[in-house]
Design a protein around this motif. Structure first.
Motif, PDB file in Angstrom:
ATOM      1  N   PRO A  98       0.844  -1.203   0.000  1.00  0.00           N
ATOM      2  CA  PRO A  98       0.000   0.000   0.000  1.00  0.00           C
ATOM      3  C   PRO A  98       0.879   1.252   0.000  1.00  0.00           C
ATOM      4  CG  PRO A  98      -0.729  -1.553   1.670  1.00  0.00           C
ATOM      5  CD  PRO A  98       0.578  -2.063   1.145  1.00  0.00           C
ATOM      6  N   ASN A  99       0.422   2.281  -0.704  1.00  0.00           N
ATOM      7  CA  ASN A  99       1.222   3.489  -0.850  1.00  0.00           C
ATOM      8  C   ASN A  99       0.298   4.701  -0.835  1.00  0.00           C
ATOM      9  OD1 ASN A  99       2.782   5.655  -1.983  1.00  0.00           O
ATOM     10  ND2 ASN A  99       4.203   4.116  -2.776  1.00  0.00           N
ATOM     11  N   GLN A 100       0.552   5.622   0.074  1.00  0.00           N
ATOM     12  CA  GLN A 100      -0.276   6.822   0.172  1.00  0.00           C
ATOM     13  C   GLN A 100      -0.261   7.650  -1.115  1.00  0.00           C
ATOM     14  OE1 GLN A 100      -2.527   7.582   2.500  1.00  0.00           O
ATOM     15  NE2 GLN A 100      -1.970   5.552   3.266  1.00  0.00           N
ATOM     16  N   ALA A 101       0.834   7.598  -1.841  1.00  0.00           N
ATOM     17  CA  ALA A 101       0.928   8.363  -3.095  1.00  0.00           C
ATOM     18  C   ALA A 101      -0.095   7.900  -4.122  1.00  0.00           C
ATOM     19  CB  ALA A 101       2.339   8.250  -3.672  1.00  0.00           C
ATOM     20  N   PHE A 102      -0.599   6.684  -3.945  1.00  0.00           N
ATOM     21  CA  PHE A 102      -1.587   6.133  -4.876  1.00  0.00           C
ATOM     22  C   PHE A 102      -2.910   5.875  -4.156  1.00  0.00           C
ATOM     23  CE2 PHE A 102       2.659   4.909  -6.378  1.00  0.00           C
ATOM     24  CZ  PHE A 102       2.663   5.638  -7.558  1.00  0.00           C
ATOM     25  N   GLY A 103      -3.232   6.779  -3.241  1.00  0.00           N
ATOM     26  CA  GLY A 103      -4.495   6.700  -2.513  1.00  0.00           C
ATOM     27  C   GLY A 103      -4.573   5.519  -1.566  1.00  0.00           C
ATOM     28  N   GLY A 104      -3.432   5.048  -1.097  1.00  0.00           N
ATOM     29  CA  GLY A 104      -3.393   3.905  -0.188  1.00  0.00           C
ATOM     30  C   GLY A 104      -3.357   2.564  -0.897  1.00  0.00           C
ATOM     31  N   ALA A 107       1.098   0.500  -5.918  1.00  0.00           N
ATOM     32  CA  ALA A 107       1.438   1.075  -7.218  1.00  0.00           C
ATOM     33  C   ALA A 107       1.008   0.142  -8.345  1.00  0.00           C
ATOM     34  CB  ALA A 107       2.936   1.352  -7.299  1.00  0.00           C
ATOM     35  N   LEU A 108       1.023  -1.166  -8.087  1.00  0.00           N
ATOM     36  CA  LEU A 108       0.611  -2.111  -9.122  1.00  0.00           C
ATOM     37  C   LEU A 108      -0.820  -1.849  -9.581  1.00  0.00           C
ATOM     38  CD1 LEU A 108       1.309  -4.531 -10.894  1.00  0.00           C
ATOM     39  CD2 LEU A 108       0.534  -6.017  -9.035  1.00  0.00           C
ATOM     40  N   HIS A 109      -1.687  -1.419  -8.674  1.00  0.00           N
ATOM     41  CA  HIS A 109      -3.064  -1.103  -9.066  1.00  0.00           C
ATOM     42  C   HIS A 109      -3.079   0.024 -10.097  1.00  0.00           C
ATOM     43  CE1 HIS A 109      -5.332  -3.022  -5.445  1.00  0.00           C
ATOM     44  NE2 HIS A 109      -4.394  -3.796  -5.932  1.00  0.00           N
ATOM     45  N   ARG A 110      -2.244   1.027  -9.880  1.00  0.00           N
ATOM     46  CA  ARG A 110      -2.170   2.132 -10.840  1.00  0.00           C
ATOM     47  C   ARG A 110      -1.626   1.634 -12.177  1.00  0.00           C
ATOM     48  NH1 ARG A 110      -1.878   7.949 -11.055  1.00  0.00           N
ATOM     49  NH2 ARG A 110      -2.121   8.310 -13.289  1.00  0.00           N
ATOM     50  N   LEU A 126       8.466   7.657  -8.792  1.00  0.00           N
ATOM     51  CA  LEU A 126       9.746   7.086  -8.369  1.00  0.00           C
ATOM     52  C   LEU A 126      10.914   7.999  -8.731  1.00  0.00           C
ATOM     53  CD1 LEU A 126       9.051   3.378  -9.312  1.00  0.00           C
ATOM     54  CD2 LEU A 126       9.347   4.299  -6.995  1.00  0.00           C
ATOM     55  N   ASP A 127      10.865   8.605  -9.896  1.00  0.00           N
ATOM     56  CA  ASP A 127      11.918   9.541 -10.287  1.00  0.00           C
ATOM     57  C   ASP A 127      11.969  10.725  -9.324  1.00  0.00           C
ATOM     58  OD1 ASP A 127      12.630   7.918 -12.404  1.00  0.00           O
ATOM     59  OD2 ASP A 127      11.668   9.171 -13.936  1.00  0.00           O
ATOM     60  N   ALA A 128      10.820  11.206  -8.898  1.00  0.00           N
ATOM     61  CA  ALA A 128      10.768  12.319  -7.945  1.00  0.00           C
ATOM     62  C   ALA A 128      11.331  11.893  -6.588  1.00  0.00           C
ATOM     63  CB  ALA A 128       9.328  12.821  -7.786  1.00  0.00           C
ATOM     64  N   GLU A 129      11.040  10.669  -6.178  1.00  0.00           N
ATOM     65  CA  GLU A 129      11.595  10.168  -4.917  1.00  0.00           C
ATOM     66  C   GLU A 129      13.112  10.081  -4.986  1.00  0.00           C
ATOM     67  OE1 GLU A 129      10.068   9.201  -1.854  1.00  0.00           O
ATOM     68  OE2 GLU A 129       8.531  10.451  -2.795  1.00  0.00           O
ATOM     69  N   ARG A 130      13.627   9.654  -6.116  1.00  0.00           N
ATOM     70  CA  ARG A 130      15.080   9.545  -6.295  1.00  0.00           C
ATOM     71  C   ARG A 130      15.730  10.914  -6.363  1.00  0.00           C
ATOM     72  NH1 ARG A 130      16.445   6.492 -11.391  1.00  0.00           N
ATOM     73  NH2 ARG A 130      18.518   7.146 -10.794  1.00  0.00           N
ATOM     74  N   ALA A 131      15.021  11.924  -6.825  1.00  0.00           N
ATOM     75  CA  ALA A 131      15.592  13.265  -7.014  1.00  0.00           C
ATOM     76  C   ALA A 131      16.011  13.894  -5.703  1.00  0.00           C
ATOM     77  CB  ALA A 131      14.615  14.161  -7.752  1.00  0.00           C
ATOM     78  N   GLY A 132      15.423  13.454  -4.610  1.00  0.00           N
ATOM     79  CA  GLY A 132      15.731  14.030  -3.304  1.00  0.00           C
ATOM     80  C   GLY A 132      17.100  13.648  -2.777  1.00  0.00           C
ATOM     81  N   TRP A 133      17.814  12.809  -3.490  1.00  0.00           N
ATOM     82  CA  TRP A 133      19.121  12.356  -3.002  1.00  0.00           C
ATOM     83  C   TRP A 133      20.180  13.368  -3.247  1.00  0.00           C
ATOM     84  CZ3 TRP A 133      19.688   6.480  -4.252  1.00  0.00           C
ATOM     85  CH2 TRP A 133      18.615   5.797  -3.702  1.00  0.00           C
TER      86      TRP A 133
END
Length: 133
Positions: A98-104, A107-110, A126-133
């Protein structure tokens, strides 16, 4: 297309397409995808076509631009997950968590909503998550 723009799918060679398709089936095992799920991710090819591809009977020149683009996006998702999660088991399991970014929802559902934009949305996240590094 406007000047200066290009389509990544148009740049994907037959050799790259064949390699990505083989990689997809290895990844599908690790992601524990069913054949119906795999077919959706690849743009819903006929079951018989999907079975031939899975068996290694690949004719890259006959693979559509849409499927090539999907393969490229899926490889990008895999790459991002491997960068975010050094533990491969966590990387492969992430799609079903479950992932809050996809309404709980996972990601596979999306991804299984089926459009290229759905695949792109997961990759962009995922690219945005990686950008924070």
């Amino acid at each position: 297309m406007r000047r200066g723009q290009f389509s990544a799918a148009a740049e994907i060679t037959d050799a790259e397409t064949g390699a990505m398709l083989r990689a997809f089936f290895n990844l599908a095992k690790r992601w524990a995808l069913t054949d119906p799920e795999g077919r959706i991710l690849l743009g819903s090819p006929a079951a018989r076509t999907y079975a031939r591809w899975k068996a290694g009977q690949i004719e890259p020149s006959r693979i559509s631009r849409d499927t090539r683009e999907r393969l490229s996006i899926l490889m990008g998702i895999h790459k991002s997950l491997r960068h975010l999660f050094p533990d491969s088991a966590r990387a492969y399991a992430w799609l079903r968590k479950p992932n809050q970014a996809f309404g709980g929802a996972p990601a596979l559902h999306r991804l299984l909503a089926g459009s290229v934009t759905d695949l792109s949305a997961v990759r962009a996240y995922l690219d945005a998550e990686r950008a924070g590094w």
